[in-house]
Design an enzyme around this catalytic site. Structure first.
Site, PDB file in Angstrom:
ATOM      1  N   ALA A  61      -2.971  -4.967  -9.286  1.00 17.55           N
ATOM      2  CA  ALA A  61      -2.154  -5.275  -8.194  1.00 17.55           C
ATOM      3  C   ALA A  61      -1.917  -3.991  -7.009  1.00 17.55           C
ATOM      4  O   ALA A  61      -0.897  -3.137  -7.818  1.00 17.55           O
ATOM      5  CB  ALA A  61      -0.841  -6.023  -8.275  1.00 17.55           C
ATOM      6  N   THR A  94      -3.252  -3.612  -3.355  1.00 21.61           N
ATOM      7  CA  THR A  94      -3.394  -3.992  -1.929  1.00 21.61           C
ATOM      8  C   THR A  94      -1.942  -4.705  -1.734  1.00 21.61           C
ATOM      9  O   THR A  94      -1.483  -5.609  -2.208  1.00 21.61           O
ATOM     10  CB  THR A  94      -4.434  -4.738  -1.593  1.00 21.61           C
ATOM     11  N   ALA A 139      -0.753  -1.978   3.459  1.00 26.72           N
ATOM     12  CA  ALA A 139      -1.245  -1.267   2.799  1.00 26.72           C
ATOM     13  C   ALA A 139      -2.630  -1.604   2.014  1.00 26.72           C
ATOM     14  O   ALA A 139      -2.357  -2.049   0.981  1.00 26.72           O
ATOM     15  CB  ALA A 139      -0.516  -0.325   2.006  1.00 26.72           C
ATOM     16  N   SER A 178      -6.767   0.038   2.471  1.00 29.33           N
ATOM     17  CA  SER A 178      -7.661   1.151   1.935  1.00 29.33           C
ATOM     18  C   SER A 178      -6.623   2.281   2.176  1.00 29.33           C
ATOM     19  O   SER A 178      -7.030   3.204   1.212  1.00 29.33           O
ATOM     20  CB  SER A 178      -8.457   1.394   3.307  1.00 29.33           C
ATOM     21  N   PHE A 220      -3.948 -10.231  -1.888  1.00 29.03           N
ATOM     22  CA  PHE A 220      -5.481 -10.368  -1.980  1.00 29.03           C
ATOM     23  C   PHE A 220      -5.754  -9.620  -3.609  1.00 29.03           C
ATOM     24  O   PHE A 220      -6.857  -9.274  -3.894  1.00 29.03           O
ATOM     25  CB  PHE A 220      -6.255  -9.308  -1.135  1.00 29.03           C
ATOM     26  N   ILE A 221      -4.753 -10.322  -4.570  1.00 26.25           N
ATOM     27  CA  ILE A 221      -4.807  -9.836  -5.853  1.00 26.25           C
ATOM     28  C   ILE A 221      -5.798 -10.757  -6.630  1.00 26.25           C
ATOM     29  O   ILE A 221      -5.493 -11.955  -6.808  1.00 26.25           O
ATOM     30  CB  ILE A 221      -3.687  -9.575  -6.672  1.00 26.25           C
ATOM     31  N   GLU A 237     -15.310   0.305 -10.370  1.00 27.37           N
ATOM     32  CA  GLU A 237     -14.947  -1.021  -9.583  1.00 27.37           C
ATOM     33  C   GLU A 237     -16.099  -0.936  -8.631  1.00 27.37           C
ATOM     34  O   GLU A 237     -16.805  -2.044  -8.226  1.00 27.37           O
ATOM     35  CB  GLU A 237     -13.602  -0.754  -9.000  1.00 27.37           C
ATOM     36  N   GLY A 248     -32.772 -23.054   8.124  1.00 24.51           N
ATOM     37  CA  GLY A 248     -32.602 -23.783   9.241  1.00 24.51           C
ATOM     38  C   GLY A 248     -31.157 -24.460   9.203  1.00 24.51           C
ATOM     39  O   GLY A 248     -30.316 -23.983   8.674  1.00 24.51           O
ATOM     40  N   GLY A 301     -12.826  -3.413  -2.648  1.00 24.64           N
ATOM     41  CA  GLY A 301     -13.149  -2.143  -3.387  1.00 24.64           C
ATOM     42  C   GLY A 301     -13.287  -0.990  -2.511  1.00 24.64           C
ATOM     43  O   GLY A 301     -13.803  -0.182  -3.110  1.00 24.64           O
TER      44      GLY A 301
END
Length: 382
Positions: A126, A128, A132, A134, A158-159, A244, A341, A365
């Site tokens: 954990a 992100t 915060a 990047s 986003f974990i 990673e 298509g 990542g």
């Protein structure tokens, strides 16, 4: 075709993992995609077969093999056709557990590594936060020492594996005024008062991978759960980012390969104007370009992998590989969808999933922009 980088033992492992994926994983992917998750039992099954402990020593239940074996597992599990399944399995032992193995105390290793390698516990990393991503140095979750505990407050987003993780290795600010030099890593266990999963996030792709938003409210974490030394967390994270990102590059290459295979299969079967699509020059040239880019991505990624396993500085090569492979996966999947298509836009065709799953590769990542910055900085600064 075997690559010179992999030895006979790696190819034996490849056949073993591929057989498992083909028989037990791939057939159930449509069902899991529909449900939006894969069963927890899959971790236990992968652990039972020895696939989760490939790069860990025998004393913790692993098999003590090299990172080439780890790369083989990453490649073959991604071949199931659901990047969410691969991401979930890889995140536990490839992203979360290594922090404990490389930097944790003997006590932490004994508590968390064996059950994670057996697939009995699921780990998550954990880092992100809502404000915060990047910019890791700007994270705002704090951990203040109070006697034998840290009092943790903040949130994460986003974990991967966050919903059902038995523990998360959380990046926290133990010295808020010190920037990146004030970050530490704490193992926070499921059920700890003050730690909660706010929600499971609904995503464009990676449907089978649970992705969570987490909150810490006066969460009391024992000081013994500190990974390594206080305020060195940023440097710990940076060391494992290489693997990673290499894993994501490997996944990108496989995603591109699968999309190419789907496009080729469809082009050979679909008949228009009295002949298969594969007989039309416009389609043939698309396929040729897709194949060339996929093979270029594979070569660049294997070059980075070779540097990494030999102990050389692989940071630049891995950034290049992650950047190119993930961008290539997006390109090839998009071309494959176009070749299909209207059918490519239908949920019943696997190519739409490959297209959706590929997109996050240029974000997670380390974004494409961050990878380019790493490459440029090393070119300029030497």
């Amino acid at each position: 075709m075997a690559h010179w980088l992999f030895q006979e033992e790696h190819e034996l492992l490849r056949r073993s993992v591929r057989s498992w994926v083909e028989k037990e994983v791939k057939p159930r992917v449509p069902e899991w995609e529909e449900k939006g998750e894969f069963p927890r039992e899959l971790f236990a099954r992968a652990g039972e077969l020895g696939f989760l402990g490939l790069t860990f020593p025998e004393e913790y239940g692993g098999s003590g093999e090299d990172y080439l074996a780890g790369a083989v597992f990453v490649e073959e599990v991604y071949r199931c056709g659901s990047a969410g399944v691969a991401a979930g399995l890889v995140a536990s032992t490839g992203i979360a557990a290594p922090q404990i193995y490389k930097f944790g105390s003997p006590e932490l290793k004994e508590r968390f590594l064996p059950p994670t390698i057996r697939g009995e516990k699921i780990g998550a990393l954990a880092v992100t936060e809502p404000n915060a991503g990047s910019d890791v140095a700007s994270l705002q979750t704090t951990a203040r020492r109070e006697g034998d505990y840290y009092l943790v407050n903040g949130s994460k987003v986003f974990i991967t594996n966050g919903v059902r993780a038995d523990y998360v290795v959380a990046a926290v600010k133990t010295d808020p005024a010190a920037g990146k030099n004030g970050i530490s890593l704490l193992v926070v266990e499921k059920g700890t008062p003050g730690f909660s999963v706010v929600r499971k996030l609904d995503k464009l792709g990676w449907h089978t991978s649970d992705t969570a938003e987490l909150v810490f409210e006066d969460c009391r974490v024992p000081r013994g759960n500190l990974v390594g030394q206080e305020n060195l967390g940023f440097y710990y994270l940076m060391q494992n980012f290489v693997w990673e990102r290499l894993s994501m590059a490997l996944g990108g290459v496989v995603g591109a390969q699968l999309a190419l295979e789907e496009a080729l299969r469809y082009a050979q079967q679909r008949v228009q104007f009295g002949r298969p699509l594969s007989k039309f020059q416009a389609i043939r040239h698309r396929l040729a370009e897709m194949a060339a880019r996929t093979e270029t991505a594979r070569c660049l990624t294997y070059h980075a992998l070779a540097l990494f396993v030999s102990g050389q500085d692989a940071v630049t090569a891995v950034a290049m590989a992650k950047n190119y492979a993930c961008e290539t996966a997006c390109y090839v999947a998009d071309e494959a969808l176009q070749i299909h298509g209207g059918y490519g836009y239908m949920m019943e065709y696997p190519v739409q999933r490959l297209w959706r799953d590929a997109r996050v590769g240029t974000i997670g990542g380390g974004t494409t922009e961050i990878m380019r910055e790493i490459i440029a900085a090393r070119l300029v600064n030497g």
